[in-house]
Design an enzyme around this catalytic site. Structure first.
Site, PDB file in Angstrom:
ATOM      1  N   THR A  56     -81.899   1.939   2.267  1.00 45.48           N
ATOM      2  CA  THR A  56     -82.014   0.966   1.187  1.00 45.48           C
ATOM      3  C   THR A  56     -83.290   0.158   1.392  1.00 45.48           C
ATOM      4  O   THR A  56     -84.060   0.409   2.312  1.00 45.48           O
ATOM      5  CB  THR A  56     -80.803   0.015   1.155  1.00 45.48           C
ATOM      6  OG1 THR A  56     -80.895  -0.908   2.255  1.00 45.48           O
ATOM      7  CG2 THR A  56     -79.491   0.779   1.246  1.00 45.48           C
ATOM      8  N   CYS A  57     -83.466  -0.836   0.536  1.00 45.70           N
ATOM      9  CA  CYS A  57     -84.659  -1.668   0.638  1.00 45.70           C
ATOM     10  C   CYS A  57     -84.690  -2.465   1.940  1.00 45.70           C
ATOM     11  O   CYS A  57     -85.757  -2.777   2.452  1.00 45.70           O
ATOM     12  CB  CYS A  57     -84.710  -2.636  -0.540  1.00 45.70           C
ATOM     13  SG  CYS A  57     -84.622  -1.793  -2.123  1.00 45.70           S
ATOM     14  N   ARG A  59     -82.695  -1.712   4.880  1.00 41.74           N
ATOM     15  CA  ARG A  59     -82.295  -1.030   6.101  1.00 41.74           C
ATOM     16  C   ARG A  59     -82.438   0.481   5.957  1.00 41.74           C
ATOM     17  O   ARG A  59     -82.296   1.038   4.866  1.00 41.74           O
ATOM     18  CB  ARG A  59     -80.850  -1.371   6.454  1.00 41.74           C
ATOM     19  CG  ARG A  59     -79.793  -0.716   5.590  1.00 41.74           C
ATOM     20  CD  ARG A  59     -78.378  -1.083   6.003  1.00 41.74           C
ATOM     21  NE  ARG A  59     -78.119  -2.495   5.774  1.00 41.74           N
ATOM     22  CZ  ARG A  59     -77.886  -3.377   6.752  1.00 41.74           C
ATOM     23  NH1 ARG A  59     -77.849  -2.976   8.006  1.00 41.74           N
ATOM     24  NH2 ARG A  59     -77.669  -4.635   6.472  1.00 41.74           N
ATOM     25  N   ASP A 199     -82.506  -6.258  -2.287  1.00 36.29           N
ATOM     26  CA  ASP A 199     -81.232  -6.144  -2.999  1.00 36.29           C
ATOM     27  C   ASP A 199     -80.996  -7.298  -3.969  1.00 36.29           C
ATOM     28  O   ASP A 199     -80.481  -7.104  -5.065  1.00 36.29           O
ATOM     29  CB  ASP A 199     -80.077  -6.086  -1.994  1.00 36.29           C
ATOM     30  CG  ASP A 199     -80.036  -4.759  -1.248  1.00 36.29           C
ATOM     31  OD1 ASP A 199     -80.588  -3.786  -1.776  1.00 36.29           O
ATOM     32  OD2 ASP A 199     -79.459  -4.707  -0.147  1.00 36.29           O
ATOM     33  N   MET A 200     -81.376  -8.532  -3.577  1.00 34.71           N
ATOM     34  CA  MET A 200     -81.167  -9.672  -4.467  1.00 34.71           C
ATOM     35  C   MET A 200     -82.054  -9.550  -5.699  1.00 34.71           C
ATOM     36  O   MET A 200     -81.644  -9.894  -6.815  1.00 34.71           O
ATOM     37  CB  MET A 200     -81.451 -10.978  -3.726  1.00 34.71           C
ATOM     38  CG  MET A 200     -80.989 -12.216  -4.490  1.00 34.71           C
ATOM     39  SD  MET A 200     -79.215 -12.207  -4.780  1.00 34.71           S
ATOM     40  CE  MET A 200     -79.129 -13.026  -6.366  1.00 34.71           C
ATOM     41  N   GLY A 201     -83.257  -9.049  -5.514  1.00 37.01           N
ATOM     42  CA  GLY A 201     -84.138  -8.830  -6.660  1.00 37.01           C
ATOM     43  C   GLY A 201     -83.584  -7.787  -7.604  1.00 37.01           C
ATOM     44  O   GLY A 201     -83.623  -7.955  -8.838  1.00 37.01           O
TER      45      GLY A 201
END
Length: 420
Positions: A56-57, A59, A199-201
């Site tokens: 993921t972005c 990890r 992830d928050m973005g």
């Protein structure tokens, strides 16, 4: 704890995340979806028994089950180093390693979004399930790894349903959407730009798109990440070097680089507003640390909100968040204990089955010869079942090894002589 499985296979997690490594290394390790199965095939070809990769972005980590963890670790680190085009000593210093119980706990925490940059991000379990699906397709998931992930999903569901730990990121994204609507009105007439891939973005971008923002573009310094996010969000992707031009076109700029460098400068925003004839820009900085030059706050026409600003609107104080995180961790530990206990109990199944089979074989033999005389048959059955154990106990007593005798005596008493 030395063994989680009856086969003596063990669990191992090796990875790099936002805490252990630089963004540059994670960019080198990052696997786009079409690259995942070939990566897993390489691990299997070199001897790793069961494996799964979460990319993921924030990890990139490999989860595996193997009988030889030393061998598996060497293979995985070697393949990761090859992927990053770095030597093994250079990459090892930025990796984390968990095994046995700690590895299972980590998998549970990742799936429950308790190990994320922002605790509670709702899309994390979906990312883990995507990784699981690809590993199943590649044939690299066995029964042991499958049981771990099913238990992790059940734990994640319980954490989300019994605590409010997931409300924070969702609330922050919702507040960002509300402010965007207050500033620009109908979002369907606006253009959006996401710089980065945290992830928050992505969560905030998804909320904006679902609310009506149709013209949306993603960019990232690593092109593969921009393409991945664009595929997830069903939007456009562009070149990172074109961000100045794209910023001039954007009504909403969302940043999520988490790179410790400012990707949006005061000068960049001033130029964009000049080109836009001072039409306002809403800038949402979800980076940790921030991606946007704080000087942007002084620019007329630029409305900059970072996570702290949005959170002030969305939530009531830090204490409630910490309480929910503690409650979530408590649930996770309880589920982990139950899962590990079940693993250990399953380790006894082969021995219990063999014992039952032996007893049944003796019972059938006695019934075949003395089935018409219950008293004689039961006495003979008891003698046969106790013959070998009795011989072993007498031999052990004769050896005069007090420690072994006491241990065996306590076990026999606990198993057979305690009053029910």
């Amino acid at each position: 704890m030395t063994g989680l499985f009856s086969s003596d296979a063990q669990v191992l997690v090796i990875g790099a995340n936002h805490r252990s490594s630089s963004l540059a290394l994670r960019d080198r390790l990052f696997l786009d979806e079409p690259e995942v199965i070939p990566f897993l095939d390489k691990l299997k070809d070199q001897g790793v028994e069961q494996c799964l990769v979460v990319s993921t972005c924030d990890r990139v980590e490999v989860h595996c089950v193997d009988h030889d963890l030393k061998k598996a670790r060497e293979i995985i680190v070697g393949v990761l180093a090859e992927r990053a085009e770095l030597d093994i000593p250079t990459i090892e210093g930025q990796l984390y390693f968990y095994q046995a119980e700690e590895a299972v706990r980590h998998i549970f925490r990742v799936a429950s979004s308790l190990d994320s940059l922002m605790v509670g991000e709702p899309q994390v379990v979906g990312q883990v399930k995507d990784a699981h699906r690809l590993a199943v397709e590649s044939g690299s998931v066995g029964a042991e790894l499958e049981r771990i992930f099913q238990a992790a999903y059940a734990t994640a569901k319980k954490v989300r349903s019994e605590t409010a730990v997931g409300e924070r990121p969702v609330s922050i994204a919702s507040v960002a959407v509300q402010i965007a609507k207050e500033l620009h009105g109908d979002l369907s007439r606006c253009k959006g730009l996401l710089i980065g891939a945290g992830d928050m973005g992505e969560l905030t971008a998804q909320n904006l798109i679902e609310t009506g923002l149709k013209d949306f573009t993603c960019i990232h310094s690593f092109g593969g990440r921009a393409k991945m996010i664009a595929r997830h969000l069903s939007c456009h992707f562009g070149e990172f070097d074109n961000r100045d031009r794209l910023a001039c076109e954007a009504d909403i700029i969302l940043t999520s680089m988490n790179k410790r460098t400012r990707v949006v400068s005061k000068e960049m925003v001033e130029f964009a507003l000049k080109v836009r004839k001072n039409k306002p820009i809403f800038i949402i900085d979800t980076g940790i640390p921030g991606d946007v030059d704080p000087g942007v706050n002084d620019v007329d026409g630029a409305f900059l909100y970072d996570l702290h600003d949005l959170e002030q609107v969305a939530m009531e104080g830090r204490a409630s968040r910490e309480a929910e995180a503690r409650a979530a961790s408590s649930i996770l530990e309880k589920e982990l204990t139950g899962f590990l206990k079940g693993k250990e109990e399953r380790g006894a199944v082969p021995l219990v089955s063999a014992l039952r089979e032996h007893f049944e074989k003796e019972r059938q033999s006695v019934l075949a010869t003395h089935g018409d005389d219950a008293e004689k048959a039961t006495r003979l059955l008891i003698n046969r079942l106790l013959h070998s154990p009795s011989e072993e106990l007498r031999n052990l007593a004769a050896m005069k090894k007090k420690k072994e005798w006491n241990k065996t005596s306590e076990l026999i008493t606990d198993l057979f002589l305690k009053e029910k």
